[in-house]
Design a protein around this motif. Sequence first.
Motif, mmCIF file in Angstrom:
data_model
loop_
_atom_site.group_PDB
_atom_site.id
_atom_site.type_symbol
_atom_site.label_atom_id
_atom_site.label_comp_id
_atom_site.label_asym_id
_atom_site.label_seq_id
_atom_site.Cartn_x
_atom_site.Cartn_y
_atom_site.Cartn_z
ATOM 1 N N GLY A 1 -10.530 -20.808 -3.972
ATOM 2 C CA GLY A 1 -9.133 -20.946 -3.574
ATOM 3 C C GLY A 1 -8.514 -19.655 -3.087
ATOM 4 N N VAL B 1 -9.819 -22.284 1.040
ATOM 5 C CA VAL B 1 -9.317 -23.443 0.310
ATOM 6 C C VAL B 1 -10.093 -24.712 0.662
ATOM 7 N N GLU B 2 -10.627 -24.800 1.872
ATOM 8 C CA GLU B 2 -11.414 -25.988 2.221
ATOM 9 C C GLU B 2 -12.695 -26.030 1.402
ATOM 10 N N LYS C 1 -11.759 -27.308 -2.029
ATOM 11 C CA LYS C 1 -11.638 -28.772 -2.016
ATOM 12 C C LYS C 1 -13.015 -29.424 -2.043
ATOM 13 N N VAL D 1 -6.424 -27.668 -10.208
ATOM 14 C CA VAL D 1 -5.720 -28.154 -9.015
ATOM 15 C C VAL D 1 -4.279 -27.654 -9.016
ATOM 16 N N LEU E 1 -4.356 -24.157 -7.747
ATOM 17 C CA LEU E 1 -4.539 -24.176 -6.295
ATOM 18 C C LEU E 1 -3.240 -24.531 -5.588
ATOM 19 N N TYR E 2 -2.480 -25.453 -6.168
ATOM 20 C CA TYR E 2 -1.189 -25.821 -5.591
ATOM 21 C C TYR E 2 -0.229 -24.632 -5.614
ATOM 22 N N HIS F 1 -1.240 -22.474 -2.682
ATOM 23 C CA HIS F 1 -1.208 -23.005 -1.312
ATOM 24 C C HIS F 1 -0.039 -23.937 -1.036
ATOM 25 N N ASP G 1 2.718 -26.931 -0.561
ATOM 26 C CA ASP G 1 2.729 -28.302 -0.071
ATOM 27 C C ASP G 1 1.592 -28.601 0.892
ATOM 28 N N LEU H 1 -1.275 -28.451 0.241
ATOM 29 C CA LEU H 1 -2.337 -29.031 -0.581
ATOM 30 C C LEU H 1 -2.001 -30.446 -1.048
ATOM 31 N N PHE I 1 -4.427 -33.400 -0.435
ATOM 32 C CA PHE I 1 -5.616 -33.300 -1.284
ATOM 33 C C PHE I 1 -5.290 -33.703 -2.717
ATOM 34 N N ILE I 2 -4.130 -33.281 -3.231
ATOM 35 C CA ILE I 2 -3.729 -33.642 -4.593
ATOM 36 C C ILE I 2 -3.595 -35.157 -4.714
#
Length: 364
Positions: free
Chosen positions: A22, A26-27, A30, A91, A94-95, A98, A100, A102, A105-106
């Motif tokens: 992250g 970030v990809e 994920k 997660v 990570l949010y 990064h 919104d 993200l 993905f969330i």
Amino acid sequence: PCEGLYPFQWNWDSGFIALGWGLLDVERAKMEIRSLLLGQWQNGFLPHIVFHNEAETYFPGPDVWDVGRSRFAPEKKTSGITQPPVLGFVVEFLYDRHGDALMDFIAEVFPALYAWHAYLYTHRDLHNEGLVYICHNWEAGTDNTPVWDAIWEGMDSPSYDLNRRDTQHVDAANRPSNREYEHYIHLVELFKSWDYEDAKIGANSPFLIQDPLFNALLMRSNEGLIRLGKLLGLEAEVARLEQWQERSLKHFHKKLYSPLNKAYVYYDLRNERRLEAVSSSSFVPLFAGIPSPSIAREMVVHHFEKGRFSGPRDEYYLCASFDPTSEAFDPGRYWRGPVWVNLNWLLYHGLRRYGFGALAENVR
């Protein structure tokens, strides 16, 4: 996580690996999480290993686990036990980095993470007290901690022809003993004989433990999912998570805190006793905000301010995986003493949460 020694995908390892990615890509973070969720069972269970590829360098492999015996097993090859549930707070971290960007993905992974928590509270909480059990030492993540010595003493596991591969990659002096591995495999054979049915495991497994590390991480992941669920507008899921969290908070301290040792310890459900050994797991409840401020202060003063875990600063780094003053402490053997970065990362954030900034900085 490691070519040869660990050639597949491990559950809580992937959570910490996703945190690292992250910061960089970030990809890729994920992808780490999506890949792990490919192994989720139909009942929400998330196994500790997903066998994405063929490899002969690890034992026990998918043939030993034989999870096809379970009516819930996926098509993907996996192990038949789980590991500490870290993805909820991962997660969320990570949010926080990064934002919104993200959210899609969330929304994608939230149902799977919620289903995992629902599985644990539905099938692993024997007394409806918000404290789930683990049925294998590998589920703790702290594989050969001396805490389990008291459990192995009461188990008459048969001898097995072990085809161990780990000691071909690293020094055997740093790994669990063969006798310990026989206990590990014996538990797997029992679970297979019961077709991985939770009711049979809960009723019969000789290893049935309420783990402060596992439960604290579950509760901290509850926190993460409650926050993310609110962002997604998932009122029913948030309400259920809050109910589980409230029940957990009600019983965690009462059941798992040892006034004798001024730390959180493991509870042996099968023999109805606290296992009064202190390890790095004993301090993870700080990360989840479980102890009161006064109890948190008691723990820190007793163990880290010229206490059992502090030691001379030129000799010890915080925090050893097991009590350095114990006769069972072994500074070279896996979880019997060496410092583990993941536990110290959790301790760092726990100390910050309670305002112990200077000590947190020393750990960092």
